[in-house]
Write a protein that holds these residues in place. Structure first.
Motif, PDB file in Angstrom:
ATOM      1  N   HIS A   1       0.815  -1.215   0.000  1.00 37.07           N
ATOM      2  CA  HIS A   1       0.000   0.000   0.000  1.00 37.07           C
ATOM      3  C   HIS A   1       0.849   1.266   0.000  1.00 37.07           C
ATOM      4  O   HIS A   1       0.343   2.355  -0.174  1.00 37.07           O
ATOM      5  N   HIS A   2       2.154   1.103   0.201  1.00 39.67           N
ATOM      6  CA  HIS A   2       3.004   2.299   0.186  1.00 39.67           C
ATOM      7  C   HIS A   2       2.993   2.956  -1.178  1.00 39.67           C
ATOM      8  O   HIS A   2       3.125   4.154  -1.306  1.00 39.67           O
ATOM      9  N   GLN A   3       2.866   2.109  -2.200  1.00 39.78           N
ATOM     10  CA  GLN A   3       2.780   2.686  -3.546  1.00 39.78           C
ATOM     11  C   GLN A   3       1.332   3.058  -3.787  1.00 39.78           C
ATOM     12  O   GLN A   3       0.500   2.232  -4.116  1.00 39.78           O
ATOM     13  N   ARG A   4       1.072   4.308  -3.577  1.00 45.52           N
ATOM     14  CA  ARG A   4      -0.310   4.723  -3.457  1.00 45.52           C
ATOM     15  C   ARG A   4      -1.104   4.560  -4.742  1.00 45.52           C
ATOM     16  O   ARG A   4      -2.272   4.211  -4.715  1.00 45.52           O
TER      17      ARG A   4
ATOM     18  N   LEU B   1      -0.529  14.850  -2.833  1.00 46.30           N
ATOM     19  CA  LEU B   1       0.206  14.193  -1.747  1.00 46.30           C
ATOM     20  C   LEU B   1       1.445  13.501  -2.302  1.00 46.30           C
ATOM     21  O   LEU B   1       1.548  13.247  -3.504  1.00 46.30           O
TER      22      LEU B   1
ATOM     23  N   GLN C   1       3.767  10.446  -3.299  1.00 45.76           N
ATOM     24  CA  GLN C   1       3.257   9.233  -3.928  1.00 45.76           C
ATOM     25  C   GLN C   1       3.559   7.983  -3.132  1.00 45.76           C
ATOM     26  O   GLN C   1       3.010   6.927  -3.396  1.00 45.76           O
ATOM     27  N   HIS C   2       4.456   8.108  -2.183  1.00 43.81           N
ATOM     28  CA  HIS C   2       4.789   6.920  -1.404  1.00 43.81           C
ATOM     29  C   HIS C   2       4.578   7.204   0.075  1.00 43.81           C
ATOM     30  O   HIS C   2       4.929   8.279   0.556  1.00 43.81           O
ATOM     31  N   THR C   3       4.006   6.240   0.745  1.00 41.11           N
ATOM     32  CA  THR C   3       3.929   6.352   2.198  1.00 41.11           C
ATOM     33  C   THR C   3       5.269   5.918   2.737  1.00 41.11           C
ATOM     34  O   THR C   3       5.753   4.851   2.364  1.00 41.11           O
ATOM     35  N   PRO C   4       5.859   6.711   3.596  1.00 35.75           N
ATOM     36  CA  PRO C   4       7.113   6.226   4.184  1.00 35.75           C
ATOM     37  C   PRO C   4       6.808   5.043   5.092  1.00 35.75           C
ATOM     38  O   PRO C   4       5.752   4.963   5.706  1.00 35.75           O
ATOM     39  N   ARG C   5       7.739   4.147   5.153  1.00 36.72           N
ATOM     40  CA  ARG C   5       7.603   2.995   6.040  1.00 36.72           C
ATOM     41  C   ARG C   5       7.846   3.468   7.461  1.00 36.72           C
ATOM     42  O   ARG C   5       8.892   4.063   7.747  1.00 36.72           O
ATOM     43  N   GLU C   6       6.933   3.230   8.340  1.00 35.71           N
ATOM     44  CA  GLU C   6       7.108   3.756   9.692  1.00 35.71           C
ATOM     45  C   GLU C   6       7.205   2.666  10.752  1.00 35.71           C
ATOM     46  O   GLU C   6       7.759   2.876  11.811  1.00 35.71           O
TER      47      GLU C   6
END
Lengths: 536, 964
Positions: free
Chosen positions: B656-659, B707, B709-714
């Motif tokens: 899901h990080h790759q939105r 926004l 395009q990638h959610t950072p891994r947290e």
């Protein structure tokens, strides 16, 4: 001619009174959308909004007076018979919630009209939609319709929460939305499971169907009821589902936070309707499904929340934790599952809503006079109105801590008396009194720092002018209502006693809504109805 | 007769049930005594004292004094009746369900305390007028003083235990405010908070005791409770009740181990100390013990506990007092000690002990108030209360010294002063108590008396002699104060002498009266007198005086006492430490639980839901099994689709990080859902799902453009593993529940809809009839939700302008450089067609799949295409969006149509949303199925279009500036 027209209108008013608390804010909002929210329309919008809410308060009071006769007002939307169509049912509890909602909304709106309503789009329309959602939830007699109005009040609250914008509001707003969407999904799952096993979602029909469900279906039904406890627990901020509340309420603009004081009560209200009535003591195999959970969790909520009160570094956070603490006490009262406990919970709930709403407004008025210290609990510049604000704050704090003769004390006394003689009495007493004591400590510390501990070198950084009487009127009205609750404690507790007794009387409820008792409304799926049967 | 309804004692003892008591709703004298300071006093002082000019200060003091004297006069007016053996009482119902009623009762004990409160109060008002500095707000002081006085009067006059708690806590709150009067001083704030915490907390404990007591006695009215001694003492809960009530008394009256708040409260202005901390508030606990003595007292348990705590307090505090260098600190500990003195007397199971207790209450109030006021005078003149710095003041302020020395002699128990008399009685009772309890009682009493003599001596010697002054502040100018400030001290000091010489004709009658009430019957015959002949008590007194002198002389030798430094440990420090720990603990708990993490909230919610939902299965005898419903066959196509669904969902969760990819995959999920609906013969749902999917994907794409395009891994792998496990459990649980439900047959109310849809709803499409008719009210709510969602997008993004990059990470342009011709043409052609199709779908909705909702979404899709093809600006200008204003009006219109359609039924006397339908035959078109629900559906249609377009235009507007 005029007289007849007035007669017709009065007749209509009497007939449709139950739905008016929903329609009035809804149509007001629609009207506002048609007017638009250009700056030059603002005075008009304010007038309309205030008139509408005041009118709503009158409707609610009329309903409450009527409900106090013990009669249930049943309104069949679309003229469909219950349980097939949606019914609205106004009993003492519903009417009380309506009055509370409008009574909080009116001063809060008055306050917001002092300037907050200019800091975002369509504030007044959203405020009305919020009221529509709240009122709708309080009058409905249908579990799915309750879900719908949960959605209405939630989506309006999402938008109101970010009213005024700002980084922190967006941050907590996102969390608020995410958590409530998850809760809504659970709500839907729970409702579906109840429908699958009971075959109906009309509350009166459920009240007679649920005791009859047995075997495997009863197991699933209980699971469904407990899922709903999670959903309502999230709204009410019941431990361990309370974590979202403090930051959210602390970040909301003052009038929104004050209005949200009523939002946790929607959760409480739903728990009362579903877990104390439908799944109440008379629910056969599914009776008191929330019994093992509610009381301990309510007490634990109070204890944990008071830790939050003690550790709060800003006034809004402190008030937010007070909100959670009050919910703990209320739900502990509900968790006693007795009319006396319920009555105590209802009385305490009304009081705590008023006090918390007043405190949120006061916190902002106070912060405005403290310059850079703002709403942080630390020494600040001398206040412009120390005596007045101090007095109001003292009144609110004393009531929140449960000091006599304020209604907080009476409410707690009712909880103490209601829990007398039951096995958990030592726990309830110990926790209620400890929470009261610790709240007292926390508020005394906060109050002495805010009002006594001055840093004169900061003088001048606060606003030299105090809060205007116009702005002060709102918290004064809310606190005045609180004091009135004390003065009128006799009649009010008689009302809550009667409301609790009415909730325990399933038969009258079923009869009023369904017309007859014991009628089987469900049929196996796919079988045509027997001939010659009309509307039941 | 004094009060409106007064009754003789005989009537009282008649055990009349509480509800039969005469209740007077109108104001009466008793209520006036309390209400006068409570309402008139506070508001008058607050109003008059608003400006702090000398004239206003004087007026405020006069008002306060007037109110106090008026209350005193009222009490005196009723006094003859009380002396005649009547108990004036009055009351009315406040909260009868809880037993919380307004009830007043004036017996001998209450009268004595009432006179004490108002009498000393009047002197304090006079004294304070001279004491307060010109910058101290007089209005605030006197208003609070009046509040406190009212609270105290309320405590002593209450007939209802719960109402007593009301006033009891009010004394705590008003003392908090009075001690914190100089709130800018840290010691005042700390002292005030400590006093509130200890006495307020004690009050809560006492409340618990009272509720239990009331439940045992069956009433909260004192008049009633006092009749039920046997029942109460025999109850198994009696020890608990006693413990709870005594905790309240001990905290208020500063008994060990709760004594530490009193010395800290000395940060209060001296009039406050003189009033609250010597004469009145600290006596409230004593009062309550006497008040409840007839029911709680007289048992071995009561005697041991109360006497025990009293003895510990009296000796400990007297000893500590010697070593206090602060004048007020010494007096505070002395007060604690004398309170212990009285507590011992209350505890001792002898009627005469009660007489002595009552007598000493009066005596102590008399001399201690005088001493506090003298201390205030010294402080005022010397700007110091430090005994190490004071000394030799006799020469500077002879009058003050004379009166203070008299009072100090009374405190030390020297003849012929009043203190001596009560001390003699105390010794006599202690000696008597030795027979019942232990020799320790008189021994400890003697020890305390020695210390008492010593600190009294120190107070006198170290202040007024032992000169010269040492190192006083530069602005000190010791002198006798103005007459107004000295007069109260003089009066009280003279009273000490007068009572000492003529006890019977001064305090005697009052003592008799109060002891009568405290004992619940007439006290034994006694005669108060200075001289009782040579006996044990006299010997003890002599020993105490001599030993006290010797002790002080020894300690003071070479001023050794001045070098004494208090120990590091004290109750105050322990309390402060406990409070600090409490706050720190609370902070840790809060920080550990509420860390603002969304993941945590959701984790807890899901886990809690799993736990709760699993509980019934756990408790069930046997796990529910799948049902026996005949299942539908699953076609290979369906299986393949659902396999795809599972895979897609898994891929979404994993990546899901790759939105963008996630969004596309979500679209696939929606599509399969729509196909499933088709497969299950639910065309309406499928159509809705499909159009929702299209519109939401477009809107989400527009949102994503703003926004990263990638959610950072947290999260760490461990945490994700944990979350995955929980998600599997929760998802598996829901799947399991679904399976249980789908394999069963259910009874439900759905038959009604199938049966009545056409006949009464006027439509063949049951789904649509449910939506717009059977449950049109739900739909009304849901389109409101949709409309609010549009408004929400507007409110959220209002004024929001983002710098959207022109191209994405891979260099692909975000917007069309030039709108493709094909798209433009297609959009123009498609729009009218799509609108026509929407109209058709809308129209046929009532009978065939379709309806306003779907039609609205279709229209929206067509208009979305316009936006894409023409670009934001042109589409806006064509549609005249005007920054959302147009579309909010559309939403308003749609909701308005829906709402007004529903209200239309009102005119026919039907409830909201009642539908009407008919099939009128028109010339050309033929028979037309018409239903009012169609108008409602039109509202739905317009709302859907409005909300979608509003969201669209807002999202477009948020990023359009970057093109410029």
């Amino acid at each position: 001619m005029n007289a007849t027209f007035a007669d017709v209108m009065m007749q209509m008013f009497r007939q449709h009174l139950a739905v008016l608390p929903v329609l009035l804010p809804s149509l007001t909002a629609v009207f506002m959308l048609l007017i638009g929210d250009r700056a030059d329309a603002l005075p008009r919008l304010r007038r309309i909004a205030l008139v509408s809410v005041a009118l709503g308060l009158m409707f609610a009071l009329k309903l409450a007076l009527e409900a106090d006769s013990g009669a249930l007002r049943v309104y069949r939307v679309g003229d469909w018979p219950a349980p097939f169509g949606i019914v609205l049912v106004v009993d003492r509890l519903s009417a009380m919630m309506l009055v509370l909602t409008q009574a909080v909304a009116l001063p809060v709106l008055w306050y917001a009209a002092g300037g907050w309503d200019t800091r975002g789009r369509h504030f007044h329309a959203l405020f009305q939609f919020q009221l529509m959602g709240l009122n709708g939830a309080f009058v409905t007699g249908d579990l799915f319709n309750l879900f719908v109005f949960f959605e209405v009040l939630l989506i309006a609250s999402y938008v109101l929460l970010i009213h005024g914008q700002g980084r922190e509001r967006f941050r907590v707003g996102l969390q608020y939305v995410a958590i409530n969407l998850a809760a809504s999904a659970l709500f839907l799952i729970g409702v579906s499971l109840i429908y699958a096993n009971a075959g109906t979602l009309n509350m009166a029909d459920l009240a007679q169907r649920v005791p009859l469900v047995e075997g495997d279906a009863a197991v699933v039904l209980k699971a469904a009821a407990l899922l709903l406890l999670v959903v309502f627990g999230v709204k009410a901020a019941l431990l361990p589902l309370h974590l979202w509340l403090p930051a959210t309420y602390a970040a909301a603009s003052a009038p929104v936070a004050a209005l949200f004081a009523i939002m946790t009560k929607v959760g409480v209200y739903s728990i009362v309707r579903v877990h104390a009535v439908i799944f109440g003591a008379d629910a056969g195999g599914s009776a008191l499904v929330a019994g093992p959970w509610l009381l301990p969790l309510g007490l634990a909520t109070g204890l944990l929340a008071v830790c939050g009160v003690l550790s709060a570094r800003s006034l809004p956070r402190l008030v937010a934790w007070l909100t959670v603490a009050s919910v703990g006490t209320v739900l502990a009262g509900v968790g006693l599952f007795s009319p006396a406990g319920l009555s105590a919970a209802l009385y305490y709930m009304v009081h705590s809503t008023l006090v918390v709403a007043a405190l949120f407004l006061l916190a902002e008025l106070l912060a405005a006079q403290r310059g850079d210290a703002a709403d942080r609990i630390e020494p600040g510049p001398p206040l412009a109105q120390p005596a007045l604000l101090g007095l109001l704050m003292l009144l609110a704090a004393a009531s929140a801590a449960g000091l006599p003769p304020l209604p907080g004390f009476i409410g707690k006394l009712m909880v103490l008396q209601a829990s007398s003689g039951i096995a958990s009495q030592p726990w309830v007493w110990a926790v209620v009194l400890t929470v009261g004591f610790l709240t007292l400590l926390g508020l005394a510390r906060a109050g002495s720092v805010l009002f006594w501990s001055e840093r004169p070198e900061l003088a001048g950084s606060g606003t030299p002018a105090g809060a205007s009487p116009r702005m002060l009127a709102a918290p004064v009205a809310l606190l005045g209502a609180g004091v009135l609750m004390s003065v009128l404690a006799g009649p009010l507790t008689r009302y809550t006693d009667a409301a609790a007794a009415q909730l325990a009387d399933r038969r009258s409820y079923v009869q009023a809504v369904l017309g007859v008792e014991g009628v089987i409304t469900t049929r196996p799926y796919g079988f045509p109805a027997p001939d010659g049967e009309g509307r039941p | 007769m004094a009060a409106g309804r007064a009754r003789t004692r005989k009537q009282v003892s008649f055990a009349a049930p509480a509800h039969d008591r005469p209740r007077i709703v109108c104001m009466n004298l008793l209520a006036t005594v309390v209400l006068l300071p409570l309402l008139a006093g506070t508001s008058a002082c607050a109003l008059i004292g608003r400006g702090n000019t000398p004239a206003r200060r004087l007026l405020t003091a006069l008002a306060a004094g007037g109110v106090t004297l008026a209350a005193l006069a009222l009490l005196l007016r009723m006094a003859p009746a009380v002396f005649a053996g009547e108990v004036p009482a009055a009351g009315f119902e406040w909260l009868p369900q809880l037993g919380l009623n307004i009830g007043w009762r004036l017996d001998g004990l209450a009268l004595m305390f009432g006179l004490l409160i108002t009498g000393i109060g009047a002197l304090i008002v006079l004294y304070a007028h001279h004491y307060l500095g010109s910058e101290d707000p007089a209005g605030k002081f006197y208003a609070l003083l009046m509040l406190f006085m009212a609270a105290m009067l309320g405590v002593v006059l209450s007939d209802n235990l719960l109402m007593l708690v009301v006033f009891w806590e009010l004394t705590s709150v008003s003392s908090f405010l009075l001690v914190g009067y100089w709130g800018h001083r840290a010691d005042a704030r700390a002292g005030a908070r400590m006093a509130l915490a200890v006495t307020g907390g004690g009050g809560l404990v006492m409340l618990a005791g009272f509720v239990l007591l009331g439940q045992i006695a069956g009433s909260y009215e004192l008049t009633e409770i006092l009749q039920h001694r046997e029942r109460i003492v025999a109850d198994p809960l009696y020890p608990l009740v006693l413990a709870l009530v005594l905790t309240g008394c001990f905290t208020k009256s500063a008994q060990l181990p709760f004594h530490f708040w009193l010395p800290e409260a000395m940060a209060a202005p001296t009039p406050v100390s003189a009033y609250l901390h010597s004469a009145t508030m600290v006596k409230a606990g004593i009062f309550l013990m006497l008040r409840l003595y007839p029911v709680l007292g007289g048992t071995a348990l009561f005697e041991q506990v109360v006497t025990g705590f009293g003895l510990a307090t009296v000796t400990f505090a007297a000893w500590v007092a010697i070593f206090r260098h602060d004048l007020k600190g010494l007096l505070a500990y002395s007060t604690v000690s004398h309170l212990g003195f009285i507590t011992v007397l209350i505890g001792l199971d002898a009627p005469m002990a009660k007489v002595a207790a009552v007598f000493h209450i009066l005596n102590h109030a008399t001399f201690k108030a005088a001493l506090f006021m003298s201390a205030g005078i010294v402080d005022h003149a010397c700007h110091s209360r430090d005994l190490r710095r004071l000394g030799g003041l006799y020469g500077w302020m002879p009058w003050t010294a004379t009166f203070a020395l008299t009072a100090a002699a009374a405190m030390g128990g020297l003849p012929p002063l009043n203190g001596f008399l009560s001390k003699e009685m105390y010794f006599a009772e202690a000696l008597a108590g030795a027979d019942r309890l232990s020799w320790i009682v008189p021994a400890v009493a003697l020890l305390a008396a020695v210390s008492s003599m010593a600190y009294s001596l120190r107070f006198a010697h170290d202040t007024f002699f032992n000169g010269p002054t040492r190192d006083l502040p530069a602005d000190a100018h010791p002198h006798d104060p103005p007459a107004g400030m000295l007069a109260p001290v003089a009066l009280l000091a003279l009273l000490c002498v007068a009572v000492g010489l003529f006890p019977e004709s001064t305090y005697g009658p009052l003592v008799r009266l109060a002891a009568d009430a405290a004992l619940g019957g007439p006290p034994p015959e006694f005669h108060l007198a200075l001289w009782h002949g040579v006996n044990g008590p006299l010997a003890m007194s002599a020993v105490a005086v001599l030993a006290g002198f010797a002790l002080y002389a020894g300690l003071m030798k070479g001023r050794a006492l001045h070098g004494y430094l208090p120990r590091a440990w004290s109750g105050k420090l322990a309390f402060g430490c406990a409070i600090d720990r409490l706050f720190a603990f609370a902070g840790r708990v809060t920080a550990a639980t509420e860390n603002g993490s969304l993941q945590r909230s959701l984790l807890i919610m899901v886990a809690f839901a799993v736990l709760l939902a699993a509980a019934p299965f756990w408790q069930a005898d046997a796990l529910p099994a799948a049902g026996d419903r005949t299942l539908m066959p699953a076609t290979p196509l369906a299986l393949a689709l659902w396999a795809l669904l599972l895979i897609t969902a898994t891929v979404i969760a994993a990546t899901h990080h790759q939105r963008f990819r996630a969004l596309v995959l979500v679209g696939i999920v929606g599509l399969i859902t729509a196909l499933t609906f088709v497969g299950l013969s639910a065309p309406d749902l499928a159509l809705t799902q499909l159009s929702v999917e299209v519109v939401s994907t477009v809107l989400m794409l527009m949102g994503l453009a703003l926004l990263p395009q990638h959610t950072p891994r947290e999260s760490s792998a461990l945490r994700r593993g944990r979350d995955a496990l929980l998600a599997l459990v929760a998802g598996g649980g829901v799947a399991g529940l679904t399976w249980l439900m789908l394999t069963r047959n259910h009874d439900s109310i759905s038959w009604f809809f199938l049966e009545r849809s056409l006949t009464e709803g006027g439509g063949n499409n049951v789904v649509n009839v449910i939506l717009v008719d059977f449950r049109g009210y739900d739909t009304f709510g849901e389109i409101t939700v949709l409309g609010i969602a549009g408004l929400g997008a507007l409110a959220l993004l209002d004024g929001f302008r983002t710098r959207r990059p022109a191209a994405d990470a891979d260099g692909r342009a975000w917007a069309f450089e030039q709108q493709p011709l094909l798209l433009r043409v297609a959009a123009r052609v498609v729009l009218p067609l799509a609108l026509l199709a929407s109209a058709y779908i809308y129209w046929r909705g009532h009978n065939m799949p379709g309806g306003g909702f779907i039609a609205g979404l279709m229209t929206s899709v067509a208009l979305v295409m316009q936006y894409m093809a023409l670009g934001q600006a042109r589409a806006e200008s064509l549609l005249h969006g005007a920054a959302g204003r147009r579309f909010t009006r559309w939403i308003g219109t749609g909701l308005g149509i829906a709402g007004l359609t529903g209200i239309g039924a009102f005119w026919f006397g039907r409830p909201f949303l009642t539908s009407a339908h008919g099939h009128p035959a028109l010339p050309v078109i033929g028979e037309l199925p018409l239903a009012s629900a169609a108008a409602f559906d039109l509202g739905v249609y317009i709302t859907v279009v409005g909300a979608t377009l509003l969201t669209l235009s807002v999202l477009g507007a948020a990023s359009k500036e970057d093109h410029a």
